[in-house]
Design a protein around this motif. Sequence first.
Motif, PDB file in Angstrom:
ATOM      1  N   ASP A 251     -16.965 -20.614  -0.927  1.00 18.82           N
ATOM      2  CA  ASP A 251     -17.920 -21.051   0.106  1.00 18.82           C
ATOM      3  C   ASP A 251     -18.879 -19.945   0.523  1.00 18.82           C
ATOM      4  O   ASP A 251     -19.429 -19.972   1.616  1.00 18.82           O
ATOM      5  CB  ASP A 251     -17.179 -21.597   1.330  1.00 18.82           C
ATOM      6  N   GLY A 252     -19.100 -18.974  -0.352  1.00 19.17           N
ATOM      7  CA  GLY A 252     -20.048 -17.905  -0.045  1.00 19.17           C
ATOM      8  C   GLY A 252     -21.468 -18.284  -0.411  1.00 19.17           C
ATOM      9  O   GLY A 252     -21.715 -19.313  -1.052  1.00 19.17           O
ATOM     10  N   ALA A 253     -22.419 -17.421  -0.037  1.00 19.16           N
ATOM     11  CA  ALA A 253     -23.841 -17.709  -0.254  1.00 19.16           C
ATOM     12  C   ALA A 253     -24.409 -17.013  -1.482  1.00 19.16           C
ATOM     13  O   ALA A 253     -25.464 -17.393  -1.969  1.00 19.16           O
ATOM     14  CB  ALA A 253     -24.650 -17.291   0.978  1.00 19.16           C
ATOM     15  N   HIS A 254     -23.727 -15.974  -1.967  1.00 18.41           N
ATOM     16  CA  HIS A 254     -24.298 -15.161  -3.038  1.00 18.41           C
ATOM     17  C   HIS A 254     -23.357 -15.043  -4.233  1.00 18.41           C
ATOM     18  O   HIS A 254     -22.147 -15.252  -4.124  1.00 18.41           O
ATOM     19  CB  HIS A 254     -24.666 -13.772  -2.497  1.00 18.41           C
ATOM     20  N   SER A 255     -23.929 -14.680  -5.362  1.00 14.02           N
ATOM     21  CA  SER A 255     -23.178 -14.572  -6.606  1.00 14.02           C
ATOM     22  C   SER A 255     -22.333 -13.302  -6.633  1.00 14.02           C
ATOM     23  O   SER A 255     -22.478 -12.414  -5.780  1.00 14.02           O
ATOM     24  CB  SER A 255     -24.141 -14.552  -7.793  1.00 14.02           C
ATOM     25  N   LEU A 256     -21.462 -13.214  -7.640  1.00 12.54           N
ATOM     26  CA  LEU A 256     -20.660 -12.003  -7.833  1.00 12.54           C
ATOM     27  C   LEU A 256     -21.567 -10.781  -7.913  1.00 12.54           C
ATOM     28  O   LEU A 256     -21.358  -9.781  -7.226  1.00 12.54           O
ATOM     29  CB  LEU A 256     -19.842 -12.113  -9.132  1.00 12.54           C
ATOM     30  N   LYS A 257     -22.576 -10.858  -8.744  1.00  9.30           N
ATOM     31  CA  LYS A 257     -23.459  -9.711  -8.974  1.00  9.30           C
ATOM     32  C   LYS A 257     -24.209  -9.330  -7.705  1.00  9.30           C
ATOM     33  O   LYS A 257     -24.382  -8.141  -7.401  1.00  9.30           O
ATOM     34  CB  LYS A 257     -24.437 -10.020 -10.102  1.00  9.30           C
ATOM     35  N   GLU A 258     -24.647 -10.333  -6.960  1.00  6.48           N
ATOM     36  CA  GLU A 258     -25.386 -10.043  -5.713  1.00  6.48           C
ATOM     37  C   GLU A 258     -24.483  -9.352  -4.689  1.00  6.48           C
ATOM     38  O   GLU A 258     -24.920  -8.420  -3.996  1.00  6.48           O
ATOM     39  CB  GLU A 258     -25.975 -11.341  -5.145  1.00  6.48           C
TER      40      GLU A 258
ATOM     41  N   MET B  59     -33.553 -15.850   3.085  1.00  7.16           N
ATOM     42  CA  MET B  59     -32.942 -17.174   3.069  1.00  7.16           C
ATOM     43  C   MET B  59     -31.839 -17.204   2.016  1.00  7.16           C
ATOM     44  O   MET B  59     -32.018 -16.708   0.910  1.00  7.16           O
ATOM     45  CB  MET B  59     -34.022 -18.222   2.751  1.00  7.16           C
ATOM     46  N   ASN B  60     -30.699 -17.765   2.384  1.00  4.57           N
ATOM     47  CA  ASN B  60     -29.622 -17.923   1.407  1.00  4.57           C
ATOM     48  C   ASN B  60     -28.993 -19.308   1.555  1.00  4.57           C
ATOM     49  O   ASN B  60     -29.317 -20.069   2.465  1.00  4.57           O
ATOM     50  CB  ASN B  60     -28.584 -16.810   1.546  1.00  4.57           C
ATOM     51  N   LYS B  61     -28.098 -19.609   0.631  1.00  2.00           N
ATOM     52  CA  LYS B  61     -27.481 -20.934   0.573  1.00  2.00           C
ATOM     53  C   LYS B  61     -26.777 -21.333   1.867  1.00  2.00           C
ATOM     54  O   LYS B  61     -26.885 -22.466   2.335  1.00  2.00           O
ATOM     55  CB  LYS B  61     -26.482 -20.962  -0.579  1.00  2.00           C
ATOM     56  N   LYS B  62     -26.047 -20.380   2.473  1.00  2.00           N
ATOM     57  CA  LYS B  62     -25.264 -20.703   3.668  1.00  2.00           C
ATOM     58  C   LYS B  62     -26.169 -21.120   4.828  1.00  2.00           C
ATOM     59  O   LYS B  62     -25.842 -22.024   5.594  1.00  2.00           O
ATOM     60  CB  LYS B  62     -24.405 -19.508   4.086  1.00  2.00           C
ATOM     61  N   VAL B  63     -27.311 -20.462   4.958  1.00  2.00           N
ATOM     62  CA  VAL B  63     -28.264 -20.811   6.036  1.00  2.00           C
ATOM     63  C   VAL B  63     -28.775 -22.236   5.818  1.00  2.00           C
ATOM     64  O   VAL B  63     -28.862 -23.035   6.762  1.00  2.00           O
ATOM     65  CB  VAL B  63     -29.441 -19.816   6.083  1.00  2.00           C
ATOM     66  N   ILE B  64     -29.102 -22.561   4.575  1.00  2.00           N
ATOM     67  CA  ILE B  64     -29.601 -23.911   4.268  1.00  2.00           C
ATOM     68  C   ILE B  64     -28.508 -24.952   4.506  1.00  2.00           C
ATOM     69  O   ILE B  64     -28.759 -26.003   5.114  1.00  2.00           O
ATOM     70  CB  ILE B  64     -30.111 -23.977   2.812  1.00  2.00           C
TER      71      ILE B  64
ATOM     72  N   VAL C 220     -12.153 -27.785   1.658  1.00  7.28           N
ATOM     73  CA  VAL C 220     -13.389 -27.756   2.449  1.00  7.28           C
ATOM     74  C   VAL C 220     -14.214 -26.513   2.132  1.00  7.28           C
ATOM     75  O   VAL C 220     -15.428 -26.491   2.332  1.00  7.28           O
ATOM     76  CB  VAL C 220     -13.062 -27.834   3.966  1.00  7.28           C
ATOM     77  N   ALA C 221     -13.557 -25.470   1.623  1.00  6.44           N
ATOM     78  CA  ALA C 221     -14.246 -24.228   1.261  1.00  6.44           C
ATOM     79  C   ALA C 221     -14.408 -24.104  -0.253  1.00  6.44           C
ATOM     80  O   ALA C 221     -14.657 -23.006  -0.765  1.00  6.44           O
ATOM     81  CB  ALA C 221     -13.487 -23.021   1.807  1.00  6.44           C
ATOM     82  N   ASN C 222     -14.271 -25.254  -0.977  1.00  8.07           N
ATOM     83  CA  ASN C 222     -14.431 -25.241  -2.427  1.00  8.07           C
ATOM     84  C   ASN C 222     -13.481 -24.234  -3.073  1.00  8.07           C
ATOM     85  O   ASN C 222     -13.862 -23.463  -3.963  1.00  8.07           O
ATOM     86  CB  ASN C 222     -15.899 -24.925  -2.793  1.00  8.07           C
ATOM     87  N   GLY C 223     -12.223 -24.217  -2.606  1.00  8.36           N
ATOM     88  CA  GLY C 223     -11.238 -23.247  -3.078  1.00  8.36           C
ATOM     89  C   GLY C 223     -10.994 -23.321  -4.576  1.00  8.36           C
ATOM     90  O   GLY C 223     -11.086 -24.391  -5.189  1.00  8.36           O
ATOM     91  N   LEU C 224     -10.679 -22.194  -5.178  1.00  7.17           N
ATOM     92  CA  LEU C 224     -10.531 -22.089  -6.625  1.00  7.17           C
ATOM     93  C   LEU C 224      -9.165 -22.581  -7.105  1.00  7.17           C
ATOM     94  O   LEU C 224      -8.136 -22.224  -6.530  1.00  7.17           O
ATOM     95  CB  LEU C 224     -10.706 -20.629  -7.079  1.00  7.17           C
ATOM     96  N   THR C 225      -9.170 -23.385  -8.163  1.00  8.05           N
ATOM     97  CA  THR C 225      -7.935 -23.750  -8.858  1.00  8.05           C
ATOM     98  C   THR C 225      -7.463 -22.528  -9.647  1.00  8.05           C
ATOM     99  O   THR C 225      -8.235 -21.578  -9.863  1.00  8.05           O
ATOM    100  CB  THR C 225      -8.189 -24.903  -9.843  1.00  8.05           C
TER     101      THR C 225
ATOM    102  N   ALA D 281     -25.850 -30.993   1.769  1.00  6.36           N
ATOM    103  CA  ALA D 281     -25.149 -29.746   2.124  1.00  6.36           C
ATOM    104  C   ALA D 281     -23.960 -29.534   1.188  1.00  6.36           C
ATOM    105  O   ALA D 281     -23.726 -28.415   0.703  1.00  6.36           O
ATOM    106  CB  ALA D 281     -24.681 -29.801   3.579  1.00  6.36           C
ATOM    107  N   GLN D 282     -23.239 -30.614   0.895  1.00  6.41           N
ATOM    108  CA  GLN D 282     -22.067 -30.512   0.014  1.00  6.41           C
ATOM    109  C   GLN D 282     -22.484 -30.182  -1.421  1.00  6.41           C
ATOM    110  O   GLN D 282     -21.820 -29.392  -2.106  1.00  6.41           O
ATOM    111  CB  GLN D 282     -21.274 -31.823   0.050  1.00  6.41           C
ATOM    112  N   ALA D 283     -23.595 -30.757  -1.870  1.00  2.28           N
ATOM    113  CA  ALA D 283     -24.083 -30.479  -3.227  1.00  2.28           C
ATOM    114  C   ALA D 283     -24.376 -28.988  -3.397  1.00  2.28           C
ATOM    115  O   ALA D 283     -24.044 -28.386  -4.422  1.00  2.28           O
ATOM    116  CB  ALA D 283     -25.337 -31.304  -3.511  1.00  2.28           C
ATOM    117  N   LEU D 284     -24.974 -28.399  -2.388  1.00  5.99           N
ATOM    118  CA  LEU D 284     -25.256 -26.954  -2.435  1.00  5.99           C
ATOM    119  C   LEU D 284     -23.973 -26.149  -2.379  1.00  5.99           C
ATOM    120  O   LEU D 284     -23.816 -25.148  -3.080  1.00  5.99           O
ATOM    121  CB  LEU D 284     -26.161 -26.566  -1.259  1.00  5.99           C
ATOM    122  N   GLU D 285     -23.045 -26.575  -1.507  1.00  2.00           N
ATOM    123  CA  GLU D 285     -21.782 -25.846  -1.334  1.00  2.00           C
ATOM    124  C   GLU D 285     -20.983 -25.819  -2.636  1.00  2.00           C
ATOM    125  O   GLU D 285     -20.384 -24.794  -2.988  1.00  2.00           O
ATOM    126  CB  GLU D 285     -20.958 -26.511  -0.222  1.00  2.00           C
ATOM    127  N   LEU D 286     -20.970 -26.941  -3.350  1.00  2.00           N
ATOM    128  CA  LEU D 286     -20.145 -27.047  -4.551  1.00  2.00           C
ATOM    129  C   LEU D 286     -20.799 -26.430  -5.788  1.00  2.00           C
ATOM    130  O   LEU D 286     -20.124 -26.191  -6.784  1.00  2.00           O
ATOM    131  CB  LEU D 286     -19.805 -28.518  -4.826  1.00  2.00           C
TER     132      LEU D 286
END
Length: 567
Positions: free
Chosen positions: A345-352, A1-6, A376-381, A34-39
């Motif tokens: 907007d990915g599901a895993h961390s840098l290290k993962e 299970m990962n963030k994107k699935v949820i 919409v994809a939480n793009g980086l400033t 869903a947005q809280a998890l995404e951000l």
Amino acid sequence: MNKKVIIRTLEKIALYMELKGENPFKVSAFRKAAQALELDQRSLSEIEDVTKLKGIGKGTGDVILELMDSGKSSVLEELKEEVPKGLIPLMKLQGLGGKKIAKLYKELGIDSAEALKQACIDHNIQKLPGFGPKSEDKILKELMEFDSKPGRHPIWKTAEAVAAINEILEGITEVSEFSVAGSYRRTKETSKDLDFIVATSQPSIVKEQLLAALPVQETIASGDTKVSVTVEFQDPIDIDFRLVASEEFVTALHHFTGSKDHNVKMRQLAKSQNKKISEYGVEQEDGSIKTFNSEEDFFAHFGLPFIPPSVREDGRETDRIEELPELVSIEDIISDLHMHTVWSDGAHSLKEMIDACRSRNYEYMVITDHSQYLKVANGLTPERLLEQNGQIRELNKEYDDIEVLSGTEMDILPDASLDFDDEVLKQLDFVIASIHSSFQQPQEQIMERIHTAMKNPYVHMIAHPTGRIVGQRSGYDPDVEQLLDWASEYGKIVELNASPYRLDLAVEFLEMAQEKGVPVAINTDAHAIDQLEVMAIGVRHAQKAWLKRDNVVNTWPLEKFKAYLKK
């Protein structure tokens, strides 16, 4: 299970609730969760208690915990039972969202495309508030176009069916060997149906267990050695199962993989050697039937090297045998240059993501999260991108078995400017430029946008260059030949996006890129660890264009790659 699935599950629950006509506040709660998890800039394993996140309440928290515990959501399953199945395909029609479809269902009892079409013909749609004659005409036109589309399934849909069927066949002990065949095995972009070859000494038992396990909508034929059914996973699809003896498996697999032209060419070759190929084996001069342990043995019997299924298309592959050793293969791939993390907007961390690439024995990789325009994809400033850049530099010091490069997938904006300025870009190792917006602009404007990216000295690659989704949208219609000429002129890489949704560039354009000497990168565009696996589909798609390993950037040693970027 990962963030994107949820996140996808929460969004799906919100959609089904909307279609059911639930309280808007309840629908909104699932979208907010869903947005809280995404951000949140952490992966699921890094969040101590997901239910404590701002934006996640008791109801949504319970759904998340159930998903983490069992991999399923009882709320979603109940909604799927309550909402008419015919409403879901209506979401594919442009201009019809959940609220409008719910209104059509509630006010007019419309529960399918057929019912909607009839309501348009009877002019009942225009009578509803919020619709009108123009809306009605547009819906009818969309339905007509939808009906006229050929009955072929895109590879990203058939991949889900294949995975489900593989799991069923693996669980049947009487099956000794099996494989998908047909156009899917040849990595065609679309398939009319699916074919499976199943080796067993007890076909009747296997047939019985198959029919019991599959979501069968209709049984088309059921004989001793063949079962043809229509099954419904997401959409209905026809599947042929051919039950063969173990010794016949290889020749049956070759025969039903095709293509028709390839089989004709092989039969002609066999005839020239006084042999005859059938699905059961190869008949020799003395009348005996020879069978094989592998397809490698089968081809070797005719004096040929193994011909990958991906190139068995027009019959001319037997005339290009000398090119096969140069063909890119999955074993040649030592890097992935396009992937996303929880920073966007990915599901895993840098290290993962780094550890996942290390497990694939990659020599190097690039982290390329979205840029700021793609909110919409939480793009980086710029500030967040440079902060991430610093973290990647520090993380890279921890590894001696992989080089982790810092990058971005930067938007090419509708006004033909770039999302970051050169002061930011020059601090990164690798810069991807992509179009994600304003697809309807005239080709001239699209090409102006692409040209801006091509001219920029800090841009290294153009990602998914046509923006297409296989079987769903054609993209933004660039002049691909001009695009490739610019890539050659400015020394840019073009992407073959390996996601089965995209497979962008298409085969004809990959062939053109190779002819023009433009290097191609096969990338997964992974938003989760499991999506790194689509590299194999991308490589098979590249083989269809006869891409040579030297023309594929991901096969280059790190020093060669870095030298190209510097040049």
